[in-house]
Design a protein around this motif. Structure first.
Motif, PDB file in Angstrom:
ATOM      1  N   TYR A  41      -7.219   3.071 -40.657  1.00  0.00           N
ATOM      2  CA  TYR A  41      -6.557   2.746 -39.390  1.00  0.00           C
ATOM      3  C   TYR A  41      -5.328   1.870 -39.613  1.00  0.00           C
ATOM      4  N   ALA A  42      -5.494   0.802 -40.398  1.00  0.00           N
ATOM      5  CA  ALA A  42      -4.409  -0.164 -40.582  1.00  0.00           C
ATOM      6  C   ALA A  42      -3.183   0.488 -41.221  1.00  0.00           C
ATOM      7  N   LYS A  43      -3.388   1.274 -42.257  1.00  0.00           N
ATOM      8  CA  LYS A  43      -2.263   1.904 -42.953  1.00  0.00           C
ATOM      9  C   LYS A  43      -1.588   2.958 -42.086  1.00  0.00           C
ATOM     10  N   SER A  44      -2.379   3.681 -41.321  1.00  0.00           N
ATOM     11  CA  SER A  44      -1.810   4.708 -40.446  1.00  0.00           C
ATOM     12  C   SER A  44      -1.024   4.084 -39.303  1.00  0.00           C
ATOM     13  N   ILE A  45      -1.582   3.034 -38.691  1.00  0.00           N
ATOM     14  CA  ILE A  45      -0.887   2.391 -37.558  1.00  0.00           C
ATOM     15  C   ILE A  45       0.384   1.708 -38.042  1.00  0.00           C
ATOM     16  N   GLU A  46       0.373   1.182 -39.255  1.00  0.00           N
ATOM     17  CA  GLU A  46       1.577   0.550 -39.776  1.00  0.00           C
ATOM     18  C   GLU A  46       2.672   1.580 -40.033  1.00  0.00           C
ATOM     19  N   THR A  47       2.294   2.762 -40.472  1.00  0.00           N
ATOM     20  CA  THR A  47       3.282   3.837 -40.662  1.00  0.00           C
ATOM     21  C   THR A  47       3.895   4.237 -39.325  1.00  0.00           C
ATOM     22  N   ILE A  48       3.088   4.270 -38.269  1.00  0.00           N
ATOM     23  CA  ILE A  48       3.589   4.563 -36.925  1.00  0.00           C
ATOM     24  C   ILE A  48       4.563   3.475 -36.482  1.00  0.00           C
ATOM     25  N   ILE A  49       4.193   2.232 -36.705  1.00  0.00           N
ATOM     26  CA  ILE A  49       5.050   1.102 -36.337  1.00  0.00           C
ATOM     27  C   ILE A  49       6.405   1.212 -37.033  1.00  0.00           C
ATOM     28  N   GLN A  50       6.394   1.505 -38.308  1.00  0.00           N
ATOM     29  CA  GLN A  50       7.634   1.582 -39.087  1.00  0.00           C
ATOM     30  C   GLN A  50       8.540   2.702 -38.584  1.00  0.00           C
ATOM     31  N   PHE A  51       7.935   3.810 -38.157  1.00  0.00           N
ATOM     32  CA  PHE A  51       8.727   4.923 -37.605  1.00  0.00           C
ATOM     33  C   PHE A  51       9.494   4.464 -36.369  1.00  0.00           C
ATOM     34  N   PHE A  52       8.826   3.769 -35.456  1.00  0.00           N
ATOM     35  CA  PHE A  52       9.469   3.366 -34.207  1.00  0.00           C
ATOM     36  C   PHE A  52      10.467   2.228 -34.410  1.00  0.00           C
ATOM     37  N   LEU A  53      10.127   1.275 -35.235  1.00  0.00           N
ATOM     38  CA  LEU A  53      11.069   0.181 -35.473  1.00  0.00           C
ATOM     39  C   LEU A  53      12.333   0.687 -36.158  1.00  0.00           C
ATOM     40  N   PHE A  54      12.191   1.655 -37.041  1.00  0.00           N
ATOM     41  CA  PHE A  54      13.349   2.247 -37.708  1.00  0.00           C
ATOM     42  C   PHE A  54      14.313   2.857 -36.692  1.00  0.00           C
ATOM     43  N   ASN A  55      13.749   3.337 -35.580  1.00  0.00           N
ATOM     44  CA  ASN A  55      14.562   3.973 -34.538  1.00  0.00           C
ATOM     45  C   ASN A  55      14.773   3.066 -33.322  1.00  0.00           C
ATOM     46  N   ARG A  56      14.578   1.763 -33.516  1.00  0.00           N
ATOM     47  CA  ARG A  56      14.846   0.772 -32.480  1.00  0.00           C
ATOM     48  C   ARG A  56      14.071   1.060 -31.193  1.00  0.00           C
ATOM     49  N   ILE A  57      12.837   1.513 -31.371  1.00  0.00           N
ATOM     50  CA  ILE A  57      11.918   1.737 -30.256  1.00  0.00           C
ATOM     51  C   ILE A  57      10.798   0.701 -30.386  1.00  0.00           C
TER      52      ILE A  57
END
Length: 258
Positions: free
Chosen positions: A131-147
């Motif tokens: 869970y932790a690694k998957s949710i962090e990958t999701i977080i990084q996707f959105f922060l990279f796109n300023r979401i």
């Protein structure tokens, strides 16, 4: 002798294949090449709700949520849900790259993303690391796109009832998962702690909707906010959830990660 050697080779091959299947099933989302979304100027605040059945069952309430949030934020809001029942956190992460309708919405310009992930991880007894690694990958996707990501902390659903209502074959699978991942039946607190461990690296960039803010009265909430299955929200539950999302948007303002 040759027959025994053949059987031994078949047995070894089956064991290797079984190990690879198990390892693949319980492996978290791998870090992917981040995709740059276009920057779109617009007057309407756009909010995506992605994830599992909680996002899927919110679709009939999207219009109401848009109205509620528009009034709270004093500006036009477009709220759209993109959920698929049964998805784990890793599978939700994969949707960012494969779901065409979600990709279209994100490319139209998205400001915030509400994320319901991890409920099926606890239900299916995946590991907290998964869970932790998957949710962090999701977080990084959105922060990279300023979401700005707004993560729904694992809610206080009736996890014991969900387990007891499963068929015998599914219970056997869950028991095997618990052995493999060292995860107990009631593992909600473990996953909440796993989220806390990673969220400290994203201070003021990621918001978390804590379950105690809106789902802190277990017995009363199960009667008033949940369907009979004890797992999914009813209309009142979504209304409460949406209002608290609005409160977080007000608190978080329109700041963007640096």
């Amino acid at each position: 002798m040759k027959y025994r050697i053949f059987l031994l080779l078949v047995l070894i091959s089956c064991l290797v294949l079984g190990f690879q299947i198990i390892h693949s099933y319980y492996a978290p989302c791998k870090t992917k090449t981040l995709v740059q979304l276009p920057i779109v100027e617009k007057d309407t605040l756009q909010i995506a709700f992605i994830g599992d059945s909680w996002a899927f069952l919110h679709k009939p309430h999207d219009g109401e949520a848009s109205v509620i949030l528009s009034k709270m934020l004093q500006q036009p809001v477009r709220f759209r849900s993109f959920g698929i029942c049964g998805l784990t956190s890793r599978e939700i992460c994969e949707q960012l790259y494969t779901n065409a309708s979600l990709q279209r919405f994100l490319c139209e310009g998205c400001d915030y993303c509400v994320i319901s992930a991890g409920i099926n991880d606890t239900y299916k007894k995946m590991s907290s690391d998964y869970y932790a690694k998957s949710i962090e990958t999701i977080i990084q996707f959105f922060l990279f796109n300023r979401i700005t990501p707004i993560i729904i902390e694992i809610p206080d659903y009736d996890i014991m009832k969900c387990y007891k209502q499963q068929t015998i074959s599914r219970k056997v699978i869950r028991q095997l998962s618990m052995i493999i991942t060292n995860t107990p039946i009631d593992c909600k607190h473990i996953f909440r702690e796993a989220l806390d461990c990673i969220i400290g690296d994203y201070k003021e960039k990621v918001d978390v909707l804590r379950y105690r803010e809106w789902n802190g009265n277990y017995a009363d909430d199960l009667r008033q906010l949940y369907l009979e299955d004890g797992l999914h929200l009813n209309a009142s539950g979504y209304s409460v959830l949406d209002k608290h999302i609005g409160l977080h948007l007000l608190k978080f303002s329109h700041a963007r990660p640096n």
